[in-house]
Design an enzyme around this catalytic site. Sequence first.
Site, PDB file in Angstrom:
ATOM      1  N   TRP A 137       0.895  -1.194   0.116  1.00  0.00           N
ATOM      2  CA  TRP A 137       0.055   0.096   0.025  1.00  0.00           C
ATOM      3  C   TRP A 137       0.952   1.230  -0.030  1.00  0.00           C
ATOM      4  CZ3 TRP A 137      -4.830   0.066  -1.076  1.00  0.00           C
ATOM      5  CH2 TRP A 137      -5.616   1.331  -1.105  1.00  0.00           C
ATOM      6  N   ASP A 191      -0.723  11.951   0.546  1.00  0.00           N
ATOM      7  CA  ASP A 191      -1.797  12.555   0.888  1.00  0.00           C
ATOM      8  C   ASP A 191      -2.967  11.751   1.454  1.00  0.00           C
ATOM      9  OD1 ASP A 191      -2.715  11.999  -1.359  1.00  0.00           O
ATOM     10  OD2 ASP A 191      -2.899  13.845  -2.308  1.00  0.00           O
ATOM     11  N   GLU A 230      -3.183   8.861  -1.283  1.00  0.00           N
ATOM     12  CA  GLU A 230      -2.118   7.866  -1.440  1.00  0.00           C
ATOM     13  C   GLU A 230      -1.151   8.561  -2.623  1.00  0.00           C
ATOM     14  OE1 GLU A 230      -5.312   6.260  -1.434  1.00  0.00           O
ATOM     15  OE2 GLU A 230      -4.961   5.930   0.738  1.00  0.00           O
ATOM     16  N   GLU A 240     -18.049   4.764  -1.868  1.00  0.00           N
ATOM     17  CA  GLU A 240     -16.953   5.739  -1.461  1.00  0.00           C
ATOM     18  C   GLU A 240     -17.223   6.770  -2.326  1.00  0.00           C
ATOM     19  OE1 GLU A 240     -13.198   4.478  -3.356  1.00  0.00           O
ATOM     20  OE2 GLU A 240     -12.394   4.725  -1.186  1.00  0.00           O
TER      21      GLU A 240
HETATM   22  C1  BGC Z   1      -8.554   6.689  -0.291  1.00  0.00           C
HETATM   23  C2  BGC Z   1      -7.989   6.816   1.121  1.00  0.00           C
HETATM   24  C3  BGC Z   1      -8.944   5.763   2.082  1.00  0.00           C
HETATM   25  C4  BGC Z   1      -8.845   4.594   1.744  1.00  0.00           C
HETATM   26  C5  BGC Z   1      -9.984   3.555   2.543  1.00  0.00           C
HETATM   27  C6  BGC Z   1      -8.640   5.133  -0.687  1.00  0.00           C
HETATM   28  O1  BGC Z   1      -8.870   4.861  -1.688  1.00  0.00           O
HETATM   29  O2  BGC Z   1      -7.791   7.375  -1.003  1.00  0.00           O
HETATM   30  O3  BGC Z   1      -8.338   8.079   1.668  1.00  0.00           O
HETATM   31  O4  BGC Z   1      -8.129   6.102   3.531  1.00  0.00           O
HETATM   32  O5  BGC Z   1      -9.411   4.597   0.441  1.00  0.00           O
HETATM   33  O6  BGC Z   1     -11.179   4.080   2.543  1.00  0.00           O
END
Ligand code: BGC
Length: 376
Positions: free
Chosen positions: A111, A165, A168, A329
């Site tokens: 990750w 950030d 990622e 999301e």
């Molecule tokens: C996002 C992160 C988040 C993670 C888990 C990623 O795709 O960029 O901000 O913490 O997913 O939800």
Amino acid sequence: MIDLEALARHSHRVITTHQAPSGAYPASPSFSAYRGYCWFRDGAFIAEGVSRYGDWSSAGAFHTWCARVLVERSGQVDELITRAARGVVIPSADLLPTRYTLDGELGRDPWWDFQLDGYGTWLWTVDEHLRRHPADPGVDPDDLQKAVVTAVRYLSTFWNRPCFDWWEEHDDQRHVSTLGAIHAGLRAVTANPWLGAGLTLADRAAANAVVEEISAVLTREGGVVDGHLAKWLGTSAVDASLLACVAPFGLVSPDSEVGRATVDEVERQLCVDGGVHRFVADTFYGGGQWPLLTAFLAWNRAVAGDRTAALEGLRWIAAQATPDGELPEQVDHHLLAPGRQQEWVDRWGPVATPLLWSHGMYLILADELGVTGGVR
Ligand code: BGC
């Protein structure tokens, strides 16, 4: 007509149903790339929502899990600080990750792990939780106070290091949203005598110096550009994660000119028909609109006294729920890069649904607007 209170109750149910016996909140129980992992960032905001909803026990169990994760790594953090003091260049891979398995281990999947914001956000939300539920916060006090010391020392040493950030990305930059989270976390624990009971005078002095230095860096090194906060030091771009730097983090006050300009500029550039994008160049799943970011915008509007706009945000989020009441999301009504959507579906499957962070933000906003259906 969407039942806003029913969605709050359901959000709480989604979160607590999936909370692990360890206390960890999985980011998403079903999504291939997140399954089995808990993020400090996601979890901190989820815990904030659950704590506001009145469930001190679930939020407390999460905080106890975080505390255990940190206490188990206090030796590693001490060693990192010693190496840093000797001037050793520490590879990012040696630093703390952004996510852990639900048992608090590192996990084997690669990750973009070096991210600092989650530890600051966690300190901030623990303080909020303890103030809200002082009689019974449901936490192991001993571990918590020790973990705070570890987090404060870690952040006070590494706060200025470039890292990934919230999304990622761009690990060569110092991100204002990361600095905002660290600023808020250090401020909160140094002002809370119980939470900061384990801190030495030197720890406090270091943390206070970092808080001041973050504010100074913002003006000195390009954290404020064209009157608003910038995505990272030295760019004029914005990012929706900056909303958190106004409310709740208060890196700049919601009633300051910079605070107001930041919220307005994020809305102007990134909000389309009520839903908020991450940043203009986003291509992840085609660059859709994120319910959790819409909640940050609405939260800011609520704090600034614009209840109508905040309620519109809450309704927009509720309208994104699946027939089963699950919040994703992101949604794809308006994509910034439609040609890039399919490659992510092929790689990781459909968009993460439910995303517990989306549900946590819904609970925060619902509470802010007094439509919780909560147990408090
Ligand atoms: C996002 C992160 C988040 C993670 C888990 C990623 O795709 O960029 O901000 O913490 O997913 O939800």
